[in-house]
Write an enzyme that holds these catalytic residues in place. Structure first.
Site, PDB file in Angstrom:
ATOM      1  N   ARG A 115     -41.481  38.201  36.572  1.00 62.05           N
ATOM      2  CA  ARG A 115     -42.467  37.536  35.680  1.00 62.05           C
ATOM      3  C   ARG A 115     -42.155  38.092  34.290  1.00 62.05           C
ATOM      4  NH1 ARG A 115     -45.884  38.005  40.067  1.00 62.05           N
ATOM      5  NH2 ARG A 115     -46.003  36.023  41.079  1.00 62.05           N
ATOM      6  N   LYS A 137     -36.038  32.789  21.504  1.00 63.65           N
ATOM      7  CA  LYS A 137     -35.586  31.590  22.490  1.00 63.65           C
ATOM      8  C   LYS A 137     -34.630  31.993  23.580  1.00 63.65           C
ATOM      9  CE  LYS A 137     -36.055  27.746  19.447  1.00 63.65           C
ATOM     10  NZ  LYS A 137     -35.144  26.527  19.131  1.00 63.65           N
ATOM     11  N   GLU A 179     -24.482  29.467   9.788  1.00 68.28           N
ATOM     12  CA  GLU A 179     -26.107  29.594   9.828  1.00 68.28           C
ATOM     13  C   GLU A 179     -26.474  30.424   8.843  1.00 68.28           C
ATOM     14  OE1 GLU A 179     -27.611  28.145  12.242  1.00 68.28           O
ATOM     15  OE2 GLU A 179     -26.118  27.814  13.989  1.00 68.28           O
ATOM     16  N   LYS A 213     -35.120  34.169   9.103  1.00 63.85           N
ATOM     17  CA  LYS A 213     -35.755  33.847  10.466  1.00 63.85           C
ATOM     18  C   LYS A 213     -36.843  34.379  10.710  1.00 63.85           C
ATOM     19  CE  LYS A 213     -34.168  32.136  15.046  1.00 63.85           C
ATOM     20  NZ  LYS A 213     -33.086  31.876  15.897  1.00 63.85           N
ATOM     21  N   GLU A 223     -42.119  26.746  17.940  1.00 57.74           N
ATOM     22  CA  GLU A 223     -41.480  25.729  17.576  1.00 57.74           C
ATOM     23  C   GLU A 223     -42.592  24.473  17.336  1.00 57.74           C
ATOM     24  OE1 GLU A 223     -37.800  24.412  19.063  1.00 57.74           O
ATOM     25  OE2 GLU A 223     -37.088  24.400  17.114  1.00 57.74           O
ATOM     26  N   ARG A 227     -40.794  26.069  12.373  1.00 56.02           N
ATOM     27  CA  ARG A 227     -39.682  26.478  13.023  1.00 56.02           C
ATOM     28  C   ARG A 227     -38.422  25.407  12.868  1.00 56.02           C
ATOM     29  NH1 ARG A 227     -39.090  30.805  17.921  1.00 56.02           N
ATOM     30  NH2 ARG A 227     -36.811  30.866  17.911  1.00 56.02           N
ATOM     31  N   ASN A 231     -33.593  23.857  12.105  1.00 59.13           N
ATOM     32  CA  ASN A 231     -32.518  22.705  12.763  1.00 59.13           C
ATOM     33  C   ASN A 231     -32.087  22.021  11.722  1.00 59.13           C
ATOM     34  OD1 ASN A 231     -33.407  23.316  15.171  1.00 59.13           O
ATOM     35  ND2 ASN A 231     -34.764  22.100  15.441  1.00 59.13           N
ATOM     36  N   HIS A 234     -28.605  20.585  12.139  1.00 59.87           N
ATOM     37  CA  HIS A 234     -28.407  20.444  13.622  1.00 59.87           C
ATOM     38  C   HIS A 234     -28.462  19.018  14.158  1.00 59.87           C
ATOM     39  CE1 HIS A 234     -28.354  24.918  12.963  1.00 59.87           C
ATOM     40  NE2 HIS A 234     -28.254  24.970  14.338  1.00 59.87           N
ATOM     41  N   HIS A 238     -25.409  18.829  16.173  1.00 64.70           N
ATOM     42  CA  HIS A 238     -25.322  18.729  17.726  1.00 64.70           C
ATOM     43  C   HIS A 238     -24.910  17.286  18.010  1.00 64.70           C
ATOM     44  CE1 HIS A 238     -27.743  17.941  21.362  1.00 64.70           C
ATOM     45  NE2 HIS A 238     -26.799  19.168  21.820  1.00 64.70           N
ATOM     46  N   HIS A 251     -20.045  25.522  17.583  1.00 63.08           N
ATOM     47  CA  HIS A 251     -21.447  25.101  17.059  1.00 63.08           C
ATOM     48  C   HIS A 251     -21.547  25.341  15.768  1.00 63.08           C
ATOM     49  CE1 HIS A 251     -25.822  24.931  17.078  1.00 63.08           C
ATOM     50  NE2 HIS A 251     -25.866  25.983  16.437  1.00 63.08           N
TER      51      HIS A 251
HETATM   52  N1  LIG Z   1     -31.607  31.603  21.281  1.00 62.80           N
HETATM   53  C1  LIG Z   1     -31.372  31.023  20.242  1.00 62.80           C
HETATM   54  O1  LIG Z   1     -32.192  31.008  19.215  1.00 62.80           O
HETATM   55  C2  LIG Z   1     -29.859  30.672  19.766  1.00 62.80           C
HETATM   56  C3  LIG Z   1     -29.606  30.346  18.697  1.00 62.80           C
HETATM   57  C4  LIG Z   1     -28.397  29.716  18.255  1.00 62.80           C
HETATM   58  C5  LIG Z   1     -27.335  29.632  19.391  1.00 62.80           C
HETATM   59  N2  LIG Z   1     -27.809  30.100  20.687  1.00 62.80           N
HETATM   60  C6  LIG Z   1     -26.791  30.018  21.682  1.00 62.80           C
HETATM   61  O2  LIG Z   1     -25.780  31.002  21.400  1.00 62.80           O
HETATM   62  C7  LIG Z   1     -24.521  30.660  22.028  1.00 62.80           C
HETATM   63  C8  LIG Z   1     -23.440  30.967  21.331  1.00 62.80           C
HETATM   64  O3  LIG Z   1     -23.393  31.995  20.961  1.00 62.80           O
HETATM   65  P1  LIG Z   1     -21.997  32.635  20.147  1.00 62.80           P
HETATM   66  O4  LIG Z   1     -21.741  31.831  19.162  1.00 62.80           O
HETATM   67  O5  LIG Z   1     -22.483  34.146  19.829  1.00 62.80           O
HETATM   68  O6  LIG Z   1     -20.931  32.691  21.036  1.00 62.80           O
HETATM   69  P2  LIG Z   1     -20.532  33.380  22.692  1.00 62.80           P
HETATM   70  O7  LIG Z   1     -21.688  34.156  23.291  1.00 62.80           O
HETATM   71  O8  LIG Z   1     -19.683  32.557  23.315  1.00 62.80           O
HETATM   72  O9  LIG Z   1     -19.497  34.465  21.767  1.00 62.80           O
HETATM   73  C9  LIG Z   1     -18.076  34.061  21.504  1.00 62.80           C
HETATM   74  C10 LIG Z   1     -16.916  34.404  21.813  1.00 62.80           C
HETATM   75  O10 LIG Z   1     -16.765  35.838  21.359  1.00 62.80           O
HETATM   76  C11 LIG Z   1     -16.527  36.872  22.118  1.00 62.80           C
HETATM   77  N3  LIG Z   1     -17.070  38.214  21.658  1.00 62.80           N
HETATM   78  C12 LIG Z   1     -18.410  38.305  21.358  1.00 62.80           C
HETATM   79  N4  LIG Z   1     -18.458  39.327  20.481  1.00 62.80           N
HETATM   80  C13 LIG Z   1     -17.386  39.736  20.357  1.00 62.80           C
HETATM   81  C14 LIG Z   1     -16.926  40.893  19.537  1.00 62.80           C
HETATM   82  N5  LIG Z   1     -17.742  41.684  18.898  1.00 62.80           N
HETATM   83  N6  LIG Z   1     -15.329  41.069  19.457  1.00 62.80           N
HETATM   84  C15 LIG Z   1     -14.773  40.098  20.048  1.00 62.80           C
HETATM   85  N7  LIG Z   1     -15.169  38.982  20.751  1.00 62.80           N
HETATM   86  C16 LIG Z   1     -16.317  39.108  20.952  1.00 62.80           C
HETATM   87  C17 LIG Z   1     -17.111  36.330  23.414  1.00 62.80           C
HETATM   88  O11 LIG Z   1     -16.767  37.041  24.405  1.00 62.80           O
HETATM   89  C18 LIG Z   1     -16.974  34.940  23.129  1.00 62.80           C
HETATM   90  O12 LIG Z   1     -15.748  34.442  24.179  1.00 62.80           O
HETATM   91  C19 LIG Z   1     -24.726  29.152  22.570  1.00 62.80           C
HETATM   92  O13 LIG Z   1     -25.130  29.267  24.131  1.00 62.80           O
HETATM   93  C20 LIG Z   1     -26.018  28.828  21.948  1.00 62.80           C
HETATM   94  O14 LIG Z   1     -26.960  27.941  22.607  1.00 62.80           O
HETATM   95  C21 LIG Z   1     -29.043  30.383  20.754  1.00 62.80           C
HETATM   96 ZN   LIG Z   2     -27.385  26.739  15.127  1.00 64.14          ZN
END
Ligand SMILES: NC(=O)c1ccc[n+]([C@@H]2O[C@H](COP(=O)([O-])OP(=O)(O)OC[C@H]3O[C@@H](n4cnc5c(N)ncnc54)[C@H](O)[C@@H]3O)[C@@H](O)[C@H]2O)c1
Ligand SMILES: [Zn+2]
Length: 349
Positions: A115, A137, A179, A213, A223, A227, A231, A234, A238, A251
């Site tokens: 939990r 999130k 972003e 943020k 949200e 918040r 978006n 997006h 999206h 993305h």
């Molecule tokens: N929680 C939130 O508020 C929120 C907001 C936006 C996006 N997201 C989520 O985030 C995810 C996308 O995240 P992302 O863009 O970081 O992608 P990711 O986590 O897939 O990372 C992208 C790639 O970069 C590599 N990588 C990471 N750090 C590295 C580094 N320092 N050096 C070399 N390679 C590295 C990873 O192995 C991966 O292959 C999605 O699942 C999305 O839904 C969440």
């Molecule tokens: Zn985004």
């Protein structure tokens, strides 16, 4: 940067990964699970592990395969098993070391294991440093859609080590810049102008994004209203990601296109000037992000996706538009014709 939330405020600090132990106030022998992926762990995990072991913590690691397709309940299940087998209690700690995929999944596991167990984010992509690691999130994907299973669950600390970006592929860096630019457009005209001067990633730039943020999340953690402005870009972004089955755009790239479309719509309904529309397009271009669509998209598919999108309330598509750079307007009265026009604008200028 401090994130002020009633009973779960926390800090975002800027320091080296191997300095994390300085910010921990856990007793010796506390169990720590570092969740990462093989590549990131190889690059940054060893030094983190060494520094924590040196402080007499019991450090474990668990790497999940890289990629969005592994952000699932199934992977979460494997992490639960690991935690149970190694007798992690609620006094122990999880560290998410990686991009948004690792962060979202680890946060979700932390929110549900017993939990709720404490977790720390060490984001290593630009997107994670300015966006996904801030705001609490957490989520995993479901077969029927992305991020449908999750919780609002804040970390106890976010540690940002900017130097991890040195190994990040250029394309991922640009995607994160989408972003960054978004924050300027929705909230801060001066920041936007600064970005026009330089897109160099400094701790100042990262802190500014986290600050913007954090202020929004503080006012609307779950949200309900404000918040939503995060978006911006997006709604259409999206839909473009989904229309291409998440195979074509990162993305941030889709968001870049979505921001242009939303700005175009804003201009068409008499909000932002054409000059500012062009400034936004120019900055997106400067960040080496796409500014046009170069394939034959299916408008009906895009429309369907937008209608299904969980961010739609009461049948009408909610759009975050901009009145001027730094100032948003929420609108529910945008016609499908105008959405269609904005996609044509992306295709033909
Ligand atoms: N929680 C939130 O508020 C929120 C907001 C936006 C996006 N997201 C989520 O985030 C995810 C996308 O995240 P992302 O863009 O970081 O992608 P990711 O986590 O897939 O990372 C992208 C790639 O970069 C590599 N990588 C990471 N750090 C590295 C580094 N320092 N050096 C070399 N390679 C590295 C990873 O192995 C991966 O292959 C999605 O699942 C999305 O839904 C969440
Ligand atoms: Zn985004």
């Amino acid at each position: 940067v401090k994130v002020n939330l009633k009973d779960h405020s926390y800090h975002i600090i800027f320091d080296r990964i191997d300095q994390l132990d300085q910010y921990l106030n856990k007793p010796q022998k506390t169990k720590i699970l570092i969740i990462s992926n093989p590549k990131i762990f190889r690059l940054y995990g060893q030094q983190l592990k060494r520094s924590l072991k040196y402080k007499k913590y019991q450090v474990f690691e668990k790497n999940i395969p890289a990629g969005e397709i592994h952000k699932t309940l199934n992977t979460a299940e494997q992490l639960y098993s690991f935690l149970i087998k190694n007798r992690f209690t609620r006094r122990d700690l999880i560290i998410a070391l990686g991009g948004g995929v690792v962060g979202d999944l680890s946060g979700f596991v932390a929110s549900t294991y017993l939990r709720g167990i404490e977790y720390i984010q060490i984001p290593t992509t630009l997107l994670a440093q300015v966006d996904s690691s801030v705001g609490g999130k957490t989520a995993v994907n479901h077969q029927l859609g992305k991020n449908l299973i999750g919780a609002f669950y804040q970390p106890s600390l976010v540690l940002i080590d900017r130097t991890t970006l040195n190994t990040l592929p250029k394309r991922e860096l640009s995607a994160g810049l989408a972003e960054v630019i978004k924050y300027g457009i929705i909230k801060d005209k001066r920041f936007f102008s600064k970005l026009e001067e330089s897109l160099a990633i400094t701790n100042n730039l990262l802190a500014k994004c986290c600050f913007i943020k954090a202020k929004i999340v503080e006012k609307d953690e779950k949200e309900n209203n404000l918040r939503m402005i995060l978006n911006f870009g997006h709604t259409i972004g999206h839909a473009l990601e989904a229309e291409t089955n998440y195979q074509y755009y990162l993305h941030g790239e889709a968001v870049a296109l979505g921001m242009i479309a939303a700005t175009y719509i804003s201009n068409q309904v008499g909000l932002i000037t054409e000059i500012d529309l062009n400034r936004i397009i120019a900055l997106i271009k400067k960040a080496k992000l796409p500014t046009s669509i170069n394939y034959d998209y299916d408008f009906h598919k895009i429309k369907k996706i937008m209608e299904k999108d969980k961010k739609i309330s009461s049948g009408q598509v909610t759009f975050v538009l901009i009145d001027s750079i730094g100032k948003t307007v929420i609108r529910n009265d945008i016609s499908w014709q105008l959405v269609k026009d904005s996609l044509r604008f992306l295709k033909y200028g």
